[in-house]
Every structure is written in structure tokens, then in C-alpha cells.
Design an enzyme around this catalytic site. Structure first.
Site, short mmCIF file in Angstrom:
data_model
loop_
_atom_site.label_atom_id
_atom_site.label_comp_id
_atom_site.label_asym_id
_atom_site.label_seq_id
_atom_site.Cartn_x
_atom_site.Cartn_y
_atom_site.Cartn_z
N GLN B 126 24.85 41.44 -2.26
CA GLN B 126 23.93 41.67 -1.35
C GLN B 126 22.40 41.43 -1.92
O GLN B 126 22.02 41.94 -2.89
CB GLN B 126 24.25 43.52 -0.74
CG GLN B 126 22.62 43.46 0.14
CD GLN B 126 22.81 44.85 -0.28
OE1 GLN B 126 22.38 45.85 -0.83
NE2 GLN B 126 23.13 45.69 1.01
N TYR B 128 18.88 41.36 -1.34
CA TYR B 128 18.08 42.76 -0.50
C TYR B 128 16.59 42.46 -1.30
O TYR B 128 16.30 42.47 -1.04
CB TYR B 128 18.50 44.17 -0.16
CG TYR B 128 19.99 43.85 1.23
CD1 TYR B 128 20.36 42.50 2.18
CD2 TYR B 128 19.90 44.67 2.15
CE1 TYR B 128 20.65 42.89 2.79
CE2 TYR B 128 20.50 44.88 2.90
CZ TYR B 128 21.00 43.36 4.05
OH TYR B 128 21.71 44.01 4.45
N SER B 129 17.21 44.20 -2.31
CA SER B 129 15.74 44.40 -2.63
C SER B 129 15.35 43.22 -4.11
O SER B 129 15.87 42.05 -4.85
CB SER B 129 16.53 45.25 -3.63
OG SER B 129 16.75 46.37 -3.22
N SER B 161 24.43 43.72 -8.00
CA SER B 161 25.36 43.87 -8.44
C SER B 161 26.99 43.45 -8.16
O SER B 161 26.16 42.12 -7.12
CB SER B 161 26.31 45.20 -8.42
OG SER B 161 26.20 45.95 -6.40
N GLU B 244 29.24 54.80 10.50
CA GLU B 244 29.85 56.00 8.69
C GLU B 244 29.72 54.44 7.90
O GLU B 244 30.81 53.75 8.46
CB GLU B 244 30.94 56.57 9.52
CG GLU B 244 29.83 57.65 10.29
CD GLU B 244 30.00 58.54 10.07
OE1 GLU B 244 30.14 58.93 8.69
OE2 GLU B 244 28.44 58.74 10.79
N SER B 373 15.79 55.82 -2.71
CA SER B 373 15.52 56.56 -4.13
C SER B 373 15.75 58.58 -3.32
O SER B 373 15.53 58.22 -2.26
CB SER B 373 13.91 56.18 -4.80
OG SER B 373 13.15 56.29 -3.97
#
Lengths: 357, 403
Positions: B126, B128-129, B161, B244, B373
Site C-alpha cells: 500500500q 499511502y503514507s 510494509s 468491516e 495514531s
């Protein structure tokens, strides 16, 4: 599998909640605290109309024959509204004890309204200052301290540790000392007994009855604190949206929002824990003793955190008598100590699991 | 409230248990982290056929096509955990990308990506950050500029990751630099073997590289790799957040961690006495047990809410914050119980469990920070859960001068 309240339980919760919201509003609670017993009597008769006091009473005695979960929902509503009521002792613990012993005679007298009982169980959990009772023939002597549910009691259910017995209030050889606690919404007394006449509860399983009575009492106190803490959280959130400083509601400051978020995040799982602890009293017997202790200890800790944090969110107003927030603060403080403080109760939980040598 | 399982679920539990018993040899080691070993892929095929992986995904894309049933999902998780056998391959491809494609992908994208992802043959990471876009994720700066039929991507992602062995990445890039922050983002799929991508492992405090940094230098990606329209990337990324996700894991995980700490307390000795006989440590253990019970019951409540398709409300919002904190505190207790031995790490002489509790203690702190966070969680709980007002945006410098 369904983990949650069913329709009947939700209705019970709603109807008791709605009734108490009006009947037990703060002005009336203040009246009771200032010595006017009218409110307690009125509340008791209002709750009677709803059938609430007889939630745990077997149907044979004309009760509702429901379980500890239903009783816990009622207790939660009482805690939410800091209602003056002897429910925990008189209609929770006493009924469980008499039911377990199969004492239909005393149950019948309670169901008819003739008898209301307080409970002295403190010394069965831990004795201080040499308190405790001894039975000789049908006479009981010694001290029962922190006897709960003294508001309208006609009798007291007491224990020697091994045997459950009943004494009449104001009987010969009974000296009653009213105690002033921080929590003036409920009455607690000490009883000094000198060869007072005692009726033994029927049945020969008093040990089991005493354990179940204390387990239930602890679940109910946890439910009471859950209700009181939920109300304190709601009051803090509402106040923080209303109160302005620096030209904005204080609830828009992260420092305040995070205090409220922490209260909510810690408190909401307590609801599930109380539901399960109450449910297990009737349906998961192998977990009943452990969950009662874990619920009592854990909810006591979280409610204490909510009590102080909500007071802080209210700033100076939280500290005054004007808002009356302190009634909830003190109710939580008293629940924490009654029937064993968190450390003592956790030690019992460890013993149950064979963790204490 | 009725915690008894109906016959259908009792049978289902027995069926899962029986299957696991019969397939013990086919299962790879639970702690084997290499996601694409042959045994792991074969195991995934067995689980897909049985409906114990990708259970509710449509059949046409390789799923099992079952009706969503939170209780059955929970029973599967519980039985795999009880048998100490690894469940189906999870990860960001299956958990996040596949639901996104099912909802918003083109037919070509669905056909190309979902089946191999479910089979574990296509691994995703992923993107994203970024260094400047953490809690404020919509501030992503990695740019994608159209050039003919391609986007040309430049920039940097972090906390990625599995990037070191991922085949593909789904990522957020800025395609409309002049639009407002949230409206200038697009959601793009790209092949990790595309020239111009460099993956650098990011060593963390645990001593392992659980994450990577990914650098993009003139990376060419066909424009049809976009999911949704240009400028809709924020909406695409958030669409699946309402599903979910991973929340309904093993409800007994925290309690089983607690019981392994109880075992350590019985074994560890200080001055010849077991640590379980120490009142203070024992009290800490029971305190955490009360909390672990509360979280377990909160999880059971969520299962019921989910199977009744009801909103999970506060009970759901708190899970990440409280769950990570509880795990962290349990690791802390395990270390304290071991005293000086609790600080031994890696392959030190006398080390207990290869320093596993220190790894937990540090990694759980990472989890408290990552994936939203604790402070962001508290904002979400107070704003969405309690309806508290948002922090006002700081006044723009021009406006300030008028004050």
C-alpha cells in the site's frame, strides 16, 4: 449466539430509564439528601408499579422471575440517575440469597411488601476493627458493619460467615449506628448486636447462598458505577460543547476532546463486561465467580477515572455544589469500596484461578 | 443475550475442527513469514476451495461466494487459532485492494487482479503514507503527470510494509496539483518491477526492517491503471474504510497472551519464590485480565452487531486504541516479571523466547503509532463517536493581519 440485549431487555431498560429520568431528577435527589424521605418512598412506589423490585423474585411468589442481567440493567439506570434506592441489597442480594436457600417464607413476605431487608455482608469479605457476628442458639452477637440498603429496611439479612440469619430492625439487643458516607443518596449503618433474636434462613446451603449473594451484589455495584460513569461522560461532553473560552467551545480543544475520548474508550467495553458478568450468573456458572470479581474491580477503576476526568472537564463548576456533579462522583467512590475494593477483589480473583500459593 | 450456539453453528464449528485435524500436514508453519512459499500457496488453494479463505468474495473472481456471516468468520478464526494452524493469506491486497476493486474497479481490473490476489500469487503493498503525509494523509505530494497514455510518477512513499516482495502497489498520487487538497488525488495501481522504482528497507527499533521506503523517479504507468476518476482517489481510498476490516480477529488473542504471561510468572523465580507469589505483579496481572475480558466481550458484541448489519458505534471506534494499548501493557508486564532477564535480546545467552516480549513491547508501540495514531484515534472517537466539534483551522496569514 447473540451478544447484546434482546427486545424485552431493551424495553425494560427504556421504561425504567424514562421513569427515573423524571422521577429522580437532581432537585428531588437533593431533597432526599437534605433529609426528606418522601422522594425515596415515591420512587419505591413508582418502581413497584413497574414491577422493578421483583425482577429477581421467582414467579411462584408473584415476581418477574428474571435474571441478574435484567437486575443489572435496572441498577445501571439507578446509577445513571443517582437514585436513592435500596435495590442492590433489598431486591438484588437478598432475593438471590433466599432463592438459593429456597426460603419461600421470607421471599413471600418480601413479595407482599410486608418486609424490606438490608444486607450486612462486609465481614464475609474482610473484617476490620474486630467486627463480625457469632450465633449462639437463636441469639446473635457482635458487629455487622457497613450494612447496605438501610433506607426502608424492616429487617436485616446478616451472616456469621457460615450461616445466614435475619434480624428485625429495632429489635431488643440491636443498636443501630447511622453512618455518614460521601454518598448521601444511599444509607449505610453499623449494627451492634447483643444476644439479639435471629431467624436462621432455611436450607443447608448457606455458604453457596452467601457466595452467590456477594457475586450478584458486586455485579450490581459494577452496573451502578457503569450507569453513573456513563452519565458523567455525557455531562462532560455536553458541557464541553456549551462552555466557551478563548471564543470557542472548550470541546473543540484537543486537550479536552482527548480526555472525553479516553473516558469513552475505556468505559464502553465495561458495558459488555457487565452484561457478560450478569448473564454468566444465571447461564455460565463456571464463570460466574470470576466475572463478578473482574467486573467489580475493572469497572471500579474505570469509573473512578471517569469521575475525576469528567469533573476536570467541567472545570471549576465541576467542583461546586451548583451542578451537583459530585453526587455521581461520590456514588462511584462509595461503590468502589462496598463489597470489597478493587485490590481485595482482584486478590480473590487470583485465588479462584489458583494463582495464590 | 444468548451465548449458546444454534445447531447450525455447533455443526459448523465441528466441521472446521475436523477439517483442520485432517489437514495438519498440508499446513505450513504458522510462524513462517515468507508469504509465497509453495506450501503456503498450496494451503491457500485448499482453504479457498473449503471456503475458509476469501469466504464471501464472489465465485467468479475465485472466492467462495458465501453470504457474509460474522459468527462463522469468528468460528473459523477461533478454530484455526485453537489448532495453532495458519489461516488464509491476508494482507493489504486481500483486505483493502480487493474490496476497493469489487466496488469501484473496471471489469478489466477485476478480471486481472482479484483472482491471483486471493490465491496469494499476487502480493500487494500500500503506497499511502509519505514523509510529509502521515496523520494528514491527504497532503500526499508524490506527483503523477499525464504524458500521452502514461502517468509519470515522481516522489516518495514510506511505511510501506511488504514492498520488498510485493508484485504490485496501490497508491495515492497527486494528479491535480491546482485542485483543493482532497480533490487532487488519484488512486493508481502499479507493477513494482516498473523501471524507476527503488525499495529501501527501513530498519526500526526492533532491529528488523518491518517497513520500507519506496522512491519513484520518472516511473511510467499506463493511464488506465487508475481506479475511479482523476481527482477521486481520496474517495476511492475511503470507500473501503467503511467495510468491516480485520477488526473481527480472534477474540481470545488477548486472553491467551495473558495466560502465557501467567505461565511465565509461575516459572520465573526471584530469591527462590515464584513471581506469581509476588502480590504486586499478581495484581497487575489480574488488572490486565479484567481489561482483556472487557475487550473480549466488546469483540463479541461487535460480532453480533456485524451479523445484524447494525452500526458498531463507539464499541467499534475504540478497538484500535484500546486493543493496541492492552497488548503493549501485557508485554510490559512480561518483561518486568523477567527483570534483568527481560532485557536480554536476540541470541544472547540465557535469553527467554529470543526476546519475544521485547519485540512485542516495541512493535506494539509501533502499532499504537501506525495505522492512525492514538491521537488521531482520539480525534475520531470524540468527533464521530461523541459529536464533539472539530479543532478550528488556523486563520490564514492574510486574515491574521486584519486582526
Amino acid at each position: 449466539m447473540h451478544f447484546g440485549l434482546n427486545e424485552d431487555q431493551t424495553m425494560l431498560q427504556d421504561s425504567v430509564g424514562r421513569y427515573l429520568e423524571g422521577a429522580s431528577e437532581l432537585a428531588l435527589v437533593r431533597g432526599f439528601v437534605d433529609g426528606d424521605p418522601a422522594l425515596a418512598a415515591e420512587l419505591q412506589s413508582g418502581l413497584m408499579d413497574l414491577g422493578v423490585p421483583f425482577v429477581l423474585m421467582p414467579t411462584e411468589q408473584g415476581g418477574l422471575g428474571m435474571g441478574v442481567l435484567e437486575a443489572a440493567l435496572i441498577q445501571e439506570a439507578l446509577g445513571r440517575n443517582v437514585s436513592p434506592s435500596p435495590f442492590t441489597a433489598a431486591y438484588g442480594m437478598v432475593v438471590i440469597a433466599l432463592r438459593t436457600c429456597g426460603d419461600s417464607d421470607w421471599l413471600g413476605r418480601i413479595a407482599s411488601g410486608e418486609v424490606v431487608m438490608g444486607v450486612g455482608a462486609t465481614e464475609a469479605i474482610g473484617a476490620r476493627e474486630g467486627a463480625g457476628l457469632a450465633l449462639s442458639g437463636d441469639k446473635v452477637s457482635g458487629r455487622a458493619s457497613f450494612v447496605m440498603g438501610a433506607e426502608a429496611a424492616t429487617h436485616f439479612l446478616l451472616t456469621t460467615g457460615e450461616q445466614l440469619l435475619i434480624v428485625e430492625r429495632g429489635g431488643a439487643g440491636i443498636e443501630e449506628v447511622a453512618l455518614t458516607t460521601i454518598d448521601k443518596t444511599r444509607h449505610v449503618v453499623n449494627l451492634d448486636l447483643k444476644a439479639a433474636s435471629a431467624h436462621l434462613v432455611s436450607g443447608n446451603n448457606h455458604g453457596e447462598a452467601q457466595s452467590k449473594m456477594i457475586d450478584t451484589g458486586r455485579v450490581l455495584l459494577a452496573a451502578d458505577s457503569l450507569g453513573a460513569a456513563s452519565m458523567m461522560l455525557e455531562k462532560a461532553v455536553a458541557y464541553s460543547k456549551d462552555r466557551e473560552q478563548f471564543n470557542r467551545p472548550i470541546g473543540s480543544f484537543q486537550a479536552v476532546k482527548h480526555m472525553c475520548a479516553e473516558m469513552a474508550a475505556k468505559l464502553e467495553p465495561c458495558r459488555s463486561l457487565v452484561w457478560y458478568a450478569a448473564y454468566s450468573q444465571d447461564h455460565v456458572p463456571e464463570e460466574a465467580a470470576l466475572t463478578s470479581r473482574l467486573a467489580k474491580a475493572h469497572v471500579s477503576e474505570i469509573a473512578k477515572f471517569v469521575a475525576r476526568t469528567s469533573t476536570e472537564v467541567h472545570g471549576g463548576m465541576g467542583f461546586t455544589d451548583l451542578l451537583g456533579l459530585h453526587y455521581w462522583f461520590k456514588r462511584i467512590g462509595a461503590n468502589r469500596q462496598l463489597l470489597g475494593g478493587p485490590q481485595a477483589v482482584r486478590e480473590e480473583a487470583a485465588q479462584l484461578q489458583g494463582w495464590v500459593a | 443475550m444468548d451465548l449458546n450456539l444454534t445447531q447450525e453453528y455447533v455443526d459448523f464449528r465441528a466441521e472446521v475442527a475436523q477439517f483442520l485435524q485432517a489437514h495438519k500436514d498440508a499446513a505450513p508453519n504458522r510462524n513462517d513469514r515468507s508469504v509465497s512459499s509453495e506450501k503456503r500457496l498450496a494451503w491457500q488453494q485448499i482453504l479457498l476451495a473449503q471456503g475458509y479463505a476469501a469466504r464471501t468474495h464472489p465465485k467468479e473472481y475465485g472466492g467462495y461466494g458465501a453470504e457474509p456471516d460474522a459468527l462463522k468468520a469468528r468460528i473459523i478464526a477461533e478454530e484455526f487459532s485453537r489448532a495453532k494452524m495458519p489461516g488464509g493469506i491476508s494482507g493489504q491486497g486481500i483486505n483493502m485492494l480487493v474490496p476497493t476493486l469489487l466496488e469501484l474497479g473496471t471489469q478489466e481490473q477485476k478480471d486481472a487482479y482479484i483472482k491471483p490476489t486471493l490465491e496469494g500469487k499476487m502480493v500487494w503493498c500500500q503506497g499511502y503514507s509519505e514523509p510529509g503525509a502521515g496523520s494528514d494523509l491527504a497532503a500526499v505530494k508524490t506527483s503523477a503527470v499525464v504524458d500521452g497514455d502514461d502517468f509519470i510518477i515522481n516522489g516518495q512513499k514510506i511505511w510501506t510494509s511488504t514492498a520488498q516482495f510485493a508484485d504490485m502497489m496501490f497508491c495515492l498520487v497527486r494528479t491535480e496539483p491546482d485542485a483543493k487538497k482532497h480533490q487532487g488525488i488519484s488512486y493508481i495501481l502499479l507493477d513494482m518491477k516498473t523501471p524507476g522504482i527503488e525499495v529501501r528497507p527501513l530498519m526500526t527499533m526492533t532491529g528488523h526492517a518491518e517497513f520500507n521506503e519506496v522512491f519513484f523517479t520518472d516511473v511510467r504507468v499506463p493511464t488506465h491503471s487508475i481506479v475511479g476518476n482523476r481527482g477521486e482517489g481520496w474517495m476511492v481510498a475511503n470507500a473501503t474504510l467503511t467495510h468491516e476490516r480485520g477488526m473481527l480477529g480472534d477474540p481470545d488473542a488477548a486472553l491467551s497472551r495473558l495466560h502465557s504471561i501467567a505461565d511465565i510468572m509461575k516459572q520465573e523465580q526471584l530469591n527462590g519464590a515464584s513471581l506469581m507469589d509476588n502480590d504486586i505483579y499478581r495484581d497487575r496481572l489480574v488488572q490486565l485480565q479484567g481489561e482483556a475480558y472487557a475487550m473480549k466481550m466488546n469483540g463479541m458484541r461487535l460480532t453480533t452487531l456485524s451479523s445484524e448489519k447494525k452500526s458498531s458505534g463507539m464499541a467499534g471506534l475504540l478497538v484500535k486504541l484500546q486493543g493496541c494499548e492492552l497488548n503493549h501493557q501485557m508485554a510490559e508486564l512480561a518483561i518486568d516479571v523477567m527483570g534483568e532477564y527481560g532485557m536480554l535480546y536476540e541470541d544472547s545467552p540465557f535469553v527467554r523466547d529470543r526476546g519475544m516480549w521485547q519485540t512485542h513491547y516495541m512493535f506494539d508501540l509501533g502499532l499504537i503509532i501506525g495505522g492512525g495514531s492514538a491521537q488521531i484515534q482520539k480525534n475520531i472517537i470524540s468527533e464521530r463517536g461523541l459529536g464533539m466539534p472539530r479543532e478550528p483551522k488556523p486563520a490564514k496569514p492574510a486574515a491574521q493581519s486584519t486582526n
